[in-house]
Design a protein around this motif. Structure first.
Motif, PDB file in Angstrom:
ATOM      1  N   LEU A   1      40.554 -33.668  61.282  1.00  0.00           N
ATOM      2  CA  LEU A   1      40.182 -33.117  59.787  1.00  0.00           C
ATOM      3  C   LEU A   1      39.267 -31.848  60.291  1.00  0.00           C
ATOM      4  O   LEU A   1      39.463 -30.632  59.425  1.00  0.00           O
ATOM      5  N   ALA A   2      38.573 -31.734  61.366  1.00  0.00           N
ATOM      6  CA  ALA A   2      37.476 -30.594  61.537  1.00  0.00           C
ATOM      7  C   ALA A   2      38.583 -29.451  61.960  1.00  0.00           C
ATOM      8  O   ALA A   2      38.264 -28.229  61.607  1.00  0.00           O
ATOM      9  N   PHE A   3      39.614 -29.535  62.894  1.00  0.00           N
ATOM     10  CA  PHE A   3      40.622 -28.462  63.162  1.00  0.00           C
ATOM     11  C   PHE A   3      41.442 -28.143  61.975  1.00  0.00           C
ATOM     12  O   PHE A   3      41.592 -26.882  61.845  1.00  0.00           O
ATOM     13  N   ILE A   4      41.690 -28.969  61.090  1.00  0.00           N
ATOM     14  CA  ILE A   4      42.623 -28.410  59.963  1.00  0.00           C
ATOM     15  C   ILE A   4      41.520 -27.688  58.855  1.00  0.00           C
ATOM     16  O   ILE A   4      42.056 -26.667  58.600  1.00  0.00           O
ATOM     17  N   PHE A   5      40.298 -28.022  58.793  1.00  0.00           N
ATOM     18  CA  PHE A   5      39.470 -27.494  58.063  1.00  0.00           C
ATOM     19  C   PHE A   5      39.173 -25.883  58.658  1.00  0.00           C
ATOM     20  O   PHE A   5      38.787 -25.015  57.941  1.00  0.00           O
ATOM     21  N   ALA A   6      38.929 -26.000  60.071  1.00  0.00           N
ATOM     22  CA  ALA A   6      38.536 -24.837  60.844  1.00  0.00           C
ATOM     23  C   ALA A   6      39.839 -23.819  60.556  1.00  0.00           C
ATOM     24  O   ALA A   6      39.504 -22.738  60.436  1.00  0.00           O
ATOM     25  N   ALA A   7      40.935 -24.167  60.754  1.00  0.00           N
ATOM     26  CA  ALA A   7      42.213 -23.416  60.219  1.00  0.00           C
ATOM     27  C   ALA A   7      42.325 -22.818  59.253  1.00  0.00           C
ATOM     28  O   ALA A   7      42.319 -21.478  58.855  1.00  0.00           O
ATOM     29  N   MET A   8      42.117 -23.697  57.982  1.00  0.00           N
ATOM     30  CA  MET A   8      41.865 -23.095  56.489  1.00  0.00           C
ATOM     31  C   MET A   8      40.695 -22.243  56.261  1.00  0.00           C
ATOM     32  O   MET A   8      41.004 -21.020  55.814  1.00  0.00           O
ATOM     33  N   PHE A   9      39.738 -22.373  56.864  1.00  0.00           N
ATOM     34  CA  PHE A   9      38.551 -21.516  56.917  1.00  0.00           C
ATOM     35  C   PHE A   9      38.857 -20.172  57.518  1.00  0.00           C
ATOM     36  O   PHE A   9      38.365 -19.077  56.932  1.00  0.00           O
ATOM     37  N   ALA A  10      39.278 -20.121  58.535  1.00  0.00           N
ATOM     38  CA  ALA A  10      39.672 -19.227  59.269  1.00  0.00           C
ATOM     39  C   ALA A  10      40.830 -18.391  58.496  1.00  0.00           C
ATOM     40  O   ALA A  10      40.627 -16.945  58.612  1.00  0.00           O
ATOM     41  N   LEU A  11      41.752 -18.882  58.025  1.00  0.00           N
ATOM     42  CA  LEU A  11      42.726 -18.171  57.068  1.00  0.00           C
ATOM     43  C   LEU A  11      42.354 -17.703  55.885  1.00  0.00           C
ATOM     44  O   LEU A  11      42.537 -16.547  55.730  1.00  0.00           O
ATOM     45  N   ILE A  12      41.165 -18.161  55.327  1.00  0.00           N
ATOM     46  CA  ILE A  12      40.674 -17.713  54.031  1.00  0.00           C
ATOM     47  C   ILE A  12      39.792 -16.380  54.538  1.00  0.00           C
ATOM     48  O   ILE A  12      39.962 -15.385  53.805  1.00  0.00           O
ATOM     49  N   LEU A  13      39.052 -16.559  55.529  1.00  0.00           N
ATOM     50  CA  LEU A  13      38.256 -15.539  56.128  1.00  0.00           C
ATOM     51  C   LEU A  13      39.107 -14.312  56.497  1.00  0.00           C
ATOM     52  O   LEU A  13      38.742 -13.069  55.960  1.00  0.00           O
ATOM     53  N   GLY A  14      40.139 -14.397  57.004  1.00  0.00           N
ATOM     54  CA  GLY A  14      41.211 -13.385  57.661  1.00  0.00           C
ATOM     55  C   GLY A  14      41.691 -12.650  56.393  1.00  0.00           C
ATOM     56  O   GLY A  14      41.821 -11.555  56.287  1.00  0.00           O
ATOM     57  N   PHE A  15      42.126 -13.371  55.261  1.00  0.00           N
ATOM     58  CA  PHE A  15      42.705 -12.878  54.090  1.00  0.00           C
ATOM     59  C   PHE A  15      41.478 -12.231  53.293  1.00  0.00           C
ATOM     60  O   PHE A  15      41.949 -10.957  52.797  1.00  0.00           O
ATOM     61  N   VAL A  16      40.406 -12.717  53.158  1.00  0.00           N
ATOM     62  CA  VAL A  16      39.450 -11.785  52.608  1.00  0.00           C
ATOM     63  C   VAL A  16      39.011 -10.430  53.290  1.00  0.00           C
ATOM     64  O   VAL A  16      38.742  -9.542  52.823  1.00  0.00           O
TER      65      VAL A  16
ATOM     66  N   VAL B   1      35.679 -15.959  63.242  1.00  0.00           N
ATOM     67  CA  VAL B   1      35.288 -14.595  63.760  1.00  0.00           C
ATOM     68  C   VAL B   1      36.553 -13.745  63.968  1.00  0.00           C
ATOM     69  O   VAL B   1      36.916 -12.696  63.584  1.00  0.00           O
ATOM     70  N   LEU B   2      37.562 -14.408  65.108  1.00  0.00           N
ATOM     71  CA  LEU B   2      38.851 -13.701  65.195  1.00  0.00           C
ATOM     72  C   LEU B   2      39.610 -13.330  64.180  1.00  0.00           C
ATOM     73  O   LEU B   2      40.472 -12.370  64.006  1.00  0.00           O
ATOM     74  N   ALA B   3      39.669 -14.486  63.058  1.00  0.00           N
ATOM     75  CA  ALA B   3      40.484 -14.030  61.997  1.00  0.00           C
ATOM     76  C   ALA B   3      39.866 -12.852  61.180  1.00  0.00           C
ATOM     77  O   ALA B   3      40.533 -12.162  60.459  1.00  0.00           O
ATOM     78  N   MET B   4      38.498 -12.888  61.032  1.00  0.00           N
ATOM     79  CA  MET B   4      38.059 -11.807  60.452  1.00  0.00           C
ATOM     80  C   MET B   4      38.345 -10.347  60.985  1.00  0.00           C
ATOM     81  O   MET B   4      38.753  -9.415  60.385  1.00  0.00           O
ATOM     82  N   CYS B   5      38.305 -10.235  62.280  1.00  0.00           N
ATOM     83  CA  CYS B   5      38.597  -9.197  63.137  1.00  0.00           C
ATOM     84  C   CYS B   5      40.015  -8.877  62.859  1.00  0.00           C
ATOM     85  O   CYS B   5      40.525  -7.453  62.596  1.00  0.00           O
ATOM     86  N   ILE B   6      41.012 -10.032  62.954  1.00  0.00           N
ATOM     87  CA  ILE B   6      42.345  -9.399  62.783  1.00  0.00           C
ATOM     88  C   ILE B   6      42.891  -8.882  61.465  1.00  0.00           C
ATOM     89  O   ILE B   6      43.550  -8.092  61.234  1.00  0.00           O
ATOM     90  N   GLY B   7      42.262  -9.652  60.516  1.00  0.00           N
ATOM     91  CA  GLY B   7      42.440  -9.233  59.025  1.00  0.00           C
ATOM     92  C   GLY B   7      41.953  -8.135  58.858  1.00  0.00           C
ATOM     93  O   GLY B   7      42.612  -7.128  58.061  1.00  0.00           O
ATOM     94  N   SER B   8      40.700  -7.728  59.201  1.00  0.00           N
ATOM     95  CA  SER B   8      40.147  -6.361  59.037  1.00  0.00           C
ATOM     96  C   SER B   8      40.756  -5.210  59.769  1.00  0.00           C
ATOM     97  O   SER B   8      41.281  -4.255  59.136  1.00  0.00           O
TER      98      SER B   8
END
Length: 558
Positions: A37-52, A144-151
């Protein structure tokens, strides 16, 4: 290199052994499910931050829309940069406080390994690298990686954004390791002070997060005055994602060096503390002089009115255990988060209430107040679901004592319920003084709901405490994990079911009397069912008390 690989193998074996140490298969399954559940939530959280981040950095995207709605004198990019600053600030706050909430990160005891031909620097390097495998790092590094990649994808500067991720991630991991190492050093020198610091950090972090989330709109309107925050770690990380390297690479280089300097400084400080601990250079406590205790020859314990002596003894012991724990004292600050949120949104809540006062809110006004009650029982879940956490030598005394095991559980439940009553009463008094919107009907609704919550929490907590006991490690927070953590979300739903059903009954029949009668019936049923379950749980405790003793005592105990 061979030594380094050996240390990595040793760290992996220690991790596997810790996973195999559980005796119950259910605990293993619960831990695996929790991690999934933690991994799934972490992936969803990273995807949301990356999209933002992609939307903010993309020309003509969300960042431009925010800029058009901002003040006219706001410089270009300030709104987007401040949003990135807020996100990084929350991420680094989580990086610092989540390890304390989860009980801290495991580390090598370097002092025991210095007899081998392995340098302390290699030991520290392996311990620092293993920090990337902890639960909080697994959750926050992808963010953090998702934010950097999305930006980078949004602005077209993917390479520079990926380079900016290196000091951003390194600083978060170094901050977590520095804080856990510092707290560990304080605990070794002054245990009570370290325990208080851990609890205080958790309380301040919770209150600070709530305050920041509520005042963020106000700060957003004055983002121009926060340009000096670029010299802070979250400010430098945010500027790295917004800098235009092609036109002016100097500000990007300055921000990169600034964030890297913060990370290196934390690494050096952490290594210095770890080295002093390994070499035994920490300042030791002065020997304490024994103070003779006099005047206790005739002490016979508390005599709680209307309760038998053996139950009074259990209540006294549990209250003394709880009051000695700094975390319980600091928990009293946590319900203030609800008051803080209501104060910031007071005008909004008042408007909503005025608009629907003749509708569902006439029967559901009590539901708006039990949110604080639910929060009180949630923060005490670490105690109610692990009643024997404080027991060590005391568990031997309970086993040898001729006390009915039902009274043991009842005494523990009464103490946790009393603490919850104190927290809820303080919260209610503050709510009455500040908002003055509590009616006698709401007080009756809250009182009956409290009986239901206490009965349900006690029944579930007794079962979890008997079936899955855990020893409380000094200096680590009373967290809810394993099976108890897995049952936490269903428990919240079960707690909310009776008051919601009573509210629906009152609303469907258009009668407040029916609502209160239904809630009274639920409360009587919960208390009656608790009294019946207590008898069976007492028998279960008598059968499993030796296993509980093995789980909660010190490993070195004979």
């Amino acid at each position: 290199m061979a030594q380094l690989l050996t240390l990595i193998w040793l760290k992996w074996r220690l991790l596997r052994n810790s996973l195999r140490s559980s005796k119950a298969i259910v605990s293993k399954v619960a831990s695996i499910l929790g991690m999934l559940l933690a991994f799934i939530f972490a992936a969803m959280f990273a995807l949301i931050l990356g999209f933002v981040a992609y939307s903010l950095a993309q020309p003509g995207g969300l960042g431009s829309a925010l800029q058009r709605t901002a003040a006219r004198d706001l410089p270009a990019g300030a709104s987007t940069e401040f949003i990135f600053f807020s996100i990084f600030g929350i991420i680094y706050l989580m990086w610092a406080t989540v390890p304390l909430s989860l009980g801290g990160s495991k580390q090598f005891d370097a002092g025991k390994l210095l007899m081998y031909p392995i340098t302390l620097r290699k030991l520290f390097a392996v311990d620092f690298i293993s920090e990337f495998t902890t639960l909080h790092s697994v959750f926050l590094v992808p963010a953090v990686l998702a934010m950097c990649i999305g930006s980078g994808l949004g602005s077209g500067n993917l390479s520079t954004s990926l380079i900016a991720a290196v000091p951003g991630v390194l600083f978060g991991v170094a901050l977590s390791k520095w804080l856990s190492t510092t707290i560990g050093s304080i605990l070794r020198r002054k245990r009570s002070r370290g325990e208080t610091i851990i609890a205080l950090i958790g309380a301040i972090a919770g209150l600070g997060t709530a305050a920041i989330s509520q005042v963020a709109p106000i700060l957003f309107k004055h983002a121009e005055s926060f340009r000096s925050l670029r010299w802070t770690p979250p400010g430098a990380a945010a500027f790295l994602l917004m800098a235009d390297v092609g036109n002016d690479p100097l500000p990007y280089a300055v921000a990169f060096v600034t964030l890297s300097a913060y990370a290196i400084a934390l690494l050096v400080a952490t290594y210095w503390i770890a080295r002093r601990a390994a070499l035994g250079l920490e300042r030791r406590q002065k020997p304490k002089t024994a103070v003779p205790v006099t005047g206790n020859e005739g002490y016979s314990g508390w005599q709680v009115p209307f309760l038998p002596a053996d139950l009074s003894a259990i209540i006294e012991k549990e209250l003394r255990y709880a009051l000695r724990n700094a975390q319980v004292r600091m928990m009293a600050l946590m319900p203030l988060i609800i008051i803080l949120i209501r104060m910031v949104n007071r005008q909004r809540f008042g408007t909503v209430r005025h608009g629907v006062s003749n509708g569902f809110l006439t029967y559901g006004s009590g539901l708006l107040l039990i949110g604080g009650l639910v929060y009180v029982f949630l923060i005490l879940a670490g105690m109610s679901s692990n009643l024997f956490a404080f027991e060590e030598g005391g568990m031997r005394t309970l086993i040898l004592s001729p006390i009915d095991r039902r009274k043991v559980l009842l005494g523990k439940n009464l103490v946790v319920t009393f603490i919850a009553l104190v927290f809820a009463s303080v919260l209610l008094i503050l709510n009455v003084v500040i908002f003055r919107d509590t009616t006698p009907g709401n007080l009756l609704f809250l009182s009956l709901t409290f009986l239901i919550f206490a009965s349900i929490s006690s029944m579930i907590g007794n079962w979890l405490s008997i079936r899955f006991p855990k020893r409380m490690k000094y200096g680590k927070r009373l967290n809810v994990s394993g099976v108890a953590g897995l049952f936490l979300i269903p428990q919240v739903g079960l707690l909310m079911l009776p008051p919601v059903l009573a509210t629906l009954i009152g609303y469907s029949t258009s009668s407040l009397s029916n609502e209160y009668m239904a809630l009274l019936a639920f409360a009587m049923f919960a208390v009656s069912f608790y009294s019946i379950a207590l008898k069976q749980q007492g028998k279960m405790l008598a059968r499993r008390e030796i296993e509980i003793l093995d789980a909660v005592r010190e490993p070195a105990d004979e």
